[in-house]
Design an enzyme around this catalytic site. Structure first.
Site, PDB file in Angstrom:
ATOM      1  N   ALA A   1       0.799  -1.227   0.000  1.00 20.76           N
ATOM      2  CA  ALA A   1       0.000   0.000   0.000  1.00 20.76           C
ATOM      3  C   ALA A   1       0.829   1.273   0.000  1.00 20.76           C
ATOM      4  O   ALA A   1       0.281   2.374   0.033  1.00 20.76           O
ATOM      5  CB  ALA A   1      -0.924  -0.003   1.218  1.00 20.76           C
TER       6      ALA A   1
ATOM      7  N   HIS B   1      -1.319   6.486   4.333  1.00 22.50           N
ATOM      8  CA  HIS B   1       0.027   6.104   4.751  1.00 22.50           C
ATOM      9  C   HIS B   1       0.963   7.256   4.422  1.00 22.50           C
ATOM     10  O   HIS B   1       1.066   7.673   3.260  1.00 22.50           O
ATOM     11  CB  HIS B   1       0.473   4.840   4.008  1.00 22.50           C
ATOM     12  CG  HIS B   1      -0.466   3.690   4.167  1.00 22.50           C
ATOM     13  ND1 HIS B   1      -0.587   2.977   5.340  1.00 22.50           N
ATOM     14  CD2 HIS B   1      -1.352   3.136   3.300  1.00 22.50           C
ATOM     15  CE1 HIS B   1      -1.494   2.031   5.186  1.00 22.50           C
ATOM     16  NE2 HIS B   1      -1.974   2.111   3.965  1.00 22.50           N
TER      17      HIS B   1
ATOM     18  N   ASN C   1       1.150  -3.841   8.115  1.00 22.47           N
ATOM     19  CA  ASN C   1       2.120  -4.423   7.193  1.00 22.47           C
ATOM     20  C   ASN C   1       3.021  -3.351   6.578  1.00 22.47           C
ATOM     21  O   ASN C   1       4.189  -3.608   6.265  1.00 22.47           O
ATOM     22  CB  ASN C   1       1.407  -5.196   6.082  1.00 22.47           C
ATOM     23  CG  ASN C   1       0.921  -6.555   6.546  1.00 22.47           C
ATOM     24  OD1 ASN C   1       1.660  -7.321   7.148  1.00 22.47           O
ATOM     25  ND2 ASN C   1      -0.336  -6.847   6.275  1.00 22.47           N
TER      26      ASN C   1
END
Length: 273
Positions: A130, A226, A196
């Site tokens: 991601a 993120h 993750n």
């Protein structure tokens, strides 16, 4: 290409859907699923993904998966699946793409899979998932002297079923709230389905202890956000990515699946980028 999948949940089925959408058809598909789920998995393959491969089969362990002679295996079933199935597949000489990168926050497991890959002459492939800029972070990491700070922001419902629910009232949250501050090893261990990215950054860059992490629940979040900053003797940069969640799983950014698709496309096509 002969493709193996460990797991048949949201990520695996989304991946197969994208492959069909992009016209990527493999010679053979083998799916490793939990014992007792074989018939259901077979039925879903026949119903929803007919034509995804010239041949397909369902297995329940690494031995069955390896018997199908996959050229590449994609793990997308969680931390326990990495522990149970990835080492024997690597040891047999088959490359593995690990989606559940947070599992490698376990130092013993990381050493085990590295040893298995070395023994089998196979590659353990860690996709960017991601987040972006992993290529640059990995390059800078070899020079040392890195400072890496990561902030993960998701809507409250994405943190349901995690320790965040014991810290915050996720159902009534009206403004952004930080519920975790620590290092990447702690984050990946405590939030195995949500952190993750923190593990990926740690493995690419400064390591688990040196990578600082902040996790946030925000009802106004535009998706799964993120953002991280890197300070190196060679370069400085910051990245912010607003990802849409995967359909059916708010914890997973849909770009994670596209990242895995890129790994497969690079294997099949004449150019890897």
């Amino acid at each position: 290409m002969r493709l193996g999948l460990i797991g048949f949940g949201n990520i695996a089925t989304t991946l197969l859907g994208l492959m069909r959408q992009q016209g990527l058809r493999v010679e053979h598909l083998s799916v490793l699923t939990l014992p007792g789920m074989e018939d259901d998995t077979r039925a879903r393959l026949d119903r929803d993904f007919a034509g995804a491969a010239e041949g397909a089969e369902v297995v329940t362990d690494a031995t069955g998966l390896l018997a199908a002679r996959p050229d590449l295996v994609v793990e997308c079933a969680g931390h326990a699946a990495v522990t149970a199935h990835v080492p024997p597949v690597l040891r047999a000489g088959t490359d593995v793409v690990i989606v559940s990168i947070g599992a490698l926050a376990d130092a013993e497991l990381l050493a085990l899979v590295r040893k298995a890959a070395d023994e089998g002459g196979a590659r353990l492939i860690l996709p960017a998932g991601a987040v972006g800029g992993i290529d640059l972070l990995s390059a800078l990491g070899t020079a040392g002297g890195l400072t890496v700070r990561y902030r993960g922001v998701k809507p409250p419902r994405a943190w349901e079923g995690t320790p965040a629910a014991q810290i915050l009232d996720l159902g009534t949250l009206s403004e952004a709230a930080v519920f975790f501050t620590g290092n990447a090893r702690q984050a990946a261990t405590d939030y195995p389905r949500n952190a993750n990215v923190a593990a990926t950054l740690a493995l690419a860059g400064a390591g688990f202890e040196a990578t600082r992490v902040e996790l946030v629940a925000d009802p106004a979040a535009p998706g799964n956000v993120h953002e991280y900053s890197v300070d190196s003797p060679l370069a400085r940069y910051s990245i912010r990515i607003e990802n849409q969640p995967s359909a059916g799983n708010a914890k997973t950014s849909v770009t994670t699946v596209w990242s895995v698709l890129r790994e497969i496309r690079n294997r099949i096509g004449p150019v890897a980028i």
